[in-house]
Design an enzyme around this catalytic site. Sequence first.
Site, mmCIF file in Angstrom:
data_model
loop_
_atom_site.group_PDB
_atom_site.id
_atom_site.type_symbol
_atom_site.label_atom_id
_atom_site.label_comp_id
_atom_site.label_asym_id
_atom_site.label_seq_id
_atom_site.Cartn_x
_atom_site.Cartn_y
_atom_site.Cartn_z
ATOM 1 N N GLY A 45 0.804 -1.148 -0.055
ATOM 2 C CA GLY A 45 0.168 -0.031 0.056
ATOM 3 C C GLY A 45 0.754 1.236 -0.161
ATOM 4 O O GLY A 45 2.013 1.118 0.416
ATOM 5 N N GLN A 50 2.620 9.933 1.994
ATOM 6 C CA GLN A 50 4.182 9.462 1.741
ATOM 7 C C GLN A 50 5.115 9.710 0.690
ATOM 8 O O GLN A 50 6.201 9.883 0.872
ATOM 9 C CB GLN A 50 3.961 7.824 1.763
ATOM 10 C CG GLN A 50 3.474 7.050 2.934
ATOM 11 C CD GLN A 50 3.078 5.708 3.061
ATOM 12 O OE1 GLN A 50 2.582 5.194 2.469
ATOM 13 N NE2 GLN A 50 4.425 5.099 3.547
ATOM 14 N N CYS A 92 6.167 -0.234 7.609
ATOM 15 C CA CYS A 92 5.702 0.923 7.061
ATOM 16 C C CYS A 92 6.848 1.527 6.317
ATOM 17 O O CYS A 92 7.930 1.428 6.527
ATOM 18 C CB CYS A 92 5.236 2.023 7.787
ATOM 19 S SG CYS A 92 4.775 3.457 6.856
ATOM 20 N N LEU A 93 6.708 1.768 5.025
ATOM 21 C CA LEU A 93 7.569 1.864 4.008
ATOM 22 C C LEU A 93 8.298 3.563 4.453
ATOM 23 O O LEU A 93 9.614 3.917 4.272
ATOM 24 C CB LEU A 93 7.211 2.368 2.538
ATOM 25 C CG LEU A 93 6.642 1.053 1.890
ATOM 26 C CD1 LEU A 93 6.067 1.457 0.583
ATOM 27 C CD2 LEU A 93 7.892 0.272 1.598
ATOM 28 N N HIS A 134 -4.188 0.993 7.712
ATOM 29 C CA HIS A 134 -3.005 1.646 7.812
ATOM 30 C C HIS A 134 -2.723 2.780 6.783
ATOM 31 O O HIS A 134 -2.288 3.911 7.154
ATOM 32 C CB HIS A 134 -1.771 0.525 7.346
ATOM 33 C CG HIS A 134 -0.315 0.931 7.107
ATOM 34 N ND1 HIS A 134 0.669 0.552 8.112
ATOM 35 C CD2 HIS A 134 0.099 1.858 6.260
ATOM 36 C CE1 HIS A 134 1.845 1.147 7.978
ATOM 37 N NE2 HIS A 134 1.424 1.852 6.810
ATOM 38 N N GLU A 135 -3.338 2.789 5.779
ATOM 39 C CA GLU A 135 -3.225 3.895 4.742
ATOM 40 C C GLU A 135 -4.405 4.757 5.154
ATOM 41 O O GLU A 135 -3.928 5.981 5.274
ATOM 42 C CB GLU A 135 -3.711 3.245 3.391
ATOM 43 C CG GLU A 135 -2.843 2.270 2.833
ATOM 44 C CD GLU A 135 -1.257 2.345 2.792
ATOM 45 O OE1 GLU A 135 -0.857 3.529 3.038
ATOM 46 O OE2 GLU A 135 -0.751 1.544 2.892
ATOM 47 N N HIS A 138 -2.474 6.967 7.445
ATOM 48 C CA HIS A 138 -1.464 7.897 6.885
ATOM 49 C C HIS A 138 -2.231 9.316 6.323
ATOM 50 O O HIS A 138 -1.784 10.286 6.835
ATOM 51 C CB HIS A 138 -0.930 7.267 5.359
ATOM 52 C CG HIS A 138 0.342 6.526 6.103
ATOM 53 N ND1 HIS A 138 1.320 7.030 6.525
ATOM 54 C CD2 HIS A 138 0.433 5.094 5.610
ATOM 55 C CE1 HIS A 138 2.288 6.097 6.252
ATOM 56 N NE2 HIS A 138 1.690 4.910 6.241
HETATM 57 O O1 GNR Z 1 4.098 -2.660 2.534
HETATM 58 C C1 GNR Z 1 3.583 -2.547 3.510
HETATM 59 N N1 GNR Z 1 3.341 -3.559 4.357
HETATM 60 C C2 GNR Z 1 2.620 -3.665 5.389
HETATM 61 C C3 GNR Z 1 2.392 -4.630 6.436
HETATM 62 C C4 GNR Z 1 1.537 -4.645 7.196
HETATM 63 C C5 GNR Z 1 0.893 -3.897 7.406
HETATM 64 C C6 GNR Z 1 0.683 -2.733 6.776
HETATM 65 C C7 GNR Z 1 1.688 -2.530 5.681
HETATM 66 S S1 GNR Z 1 1.556 -1.144 4.723
HETATM 67 C C8 GNR Z 1 3.065 -1.253 3.989
HETATM 68 C C9 GNR Z 1 3.253 -0.107 2.960
HETATM 69 C C10 GNR Z 1 2.974 1.100 3.559
HETATM 70 O O2 GNR Z 1 3.888 1.790 4.355
HETATM 71 N N2 GNR Z 1 1.901 1.779 3.433
HETATM 72 O O3 GNR Z 1 1.567 3.088 3.948
HETATM 73 NI NI NI Z 2 2.680 3.278 5.638
#
Ligand code: GNR
Ligand code: NI
Length: 169
Positions: A45, A50, A92-93, A134-135, A138
């Site tokens: 995601g 980001q 998270c990236l 998670h998104e 953000h």
């Molecule tokens: O790549 C991603 N892997 C992930 C693994 C577990 C829970 C959430 C994520 S999202 C993350 C990519 C990211 O930072 N998206 O905002």
């Molecule tokens: Ni993230």
Amino acid sequence: MIRPILKHGDQLLHERAAIVGAITPEISQLVDDMVETMYAAPGIGLAAPQVGVALRLFVVDVSVGRDANQLIVMINPEFVDRDGMQLEEEGCLSVPGFNATVVRPSRVVIKGLDRAGEPQQREGTGLLARAFQHEMDHLDGTLFVDRLRGIKRDLIVRKIKKMTRAGKW
Ligand code: GNR
Ligand code: NI
């Protein structure tokens, strides 16, 4: 075009993003770039903040490009429903090198617009539910570390600060 991904500490990641007013050519280009950047990372995601754009949109693909049908583009998303509970590892990236167990609902329903501006509603369970939430976080300036309790969060934040001082973040 692959866009650089901002990291924890960049102010834009810690602020609430604004509603997308209209799907202009710039927004379409942003979506294309976000998909490319997500796959290149690779990640499941990516939210617009980001890549330095404070707007409410994200892309998700739990297959990371292996199955074209699984790509979801969500513009101006809102929760419709959330239930259950799951406890899984999350990364998270924008917080590279760290992960932690985060409590999340196990099922969510989200509505928003697709990349053509058509209304859509999507249900997610398991990893997809986790990615959606998670998104969504953000877009409100929340990173997974903000959902951790006391010492676990402090440890990660302290390590990030140390790396920042050393020029390694
Ligand atoms: O790549 C991603 N892997 C992930 C693994 C577990 C829970 C959430 C994520 S999202 C993350 C990519 C990211 O930072 N998206 O905002
Ligand atoms: Ni993230």
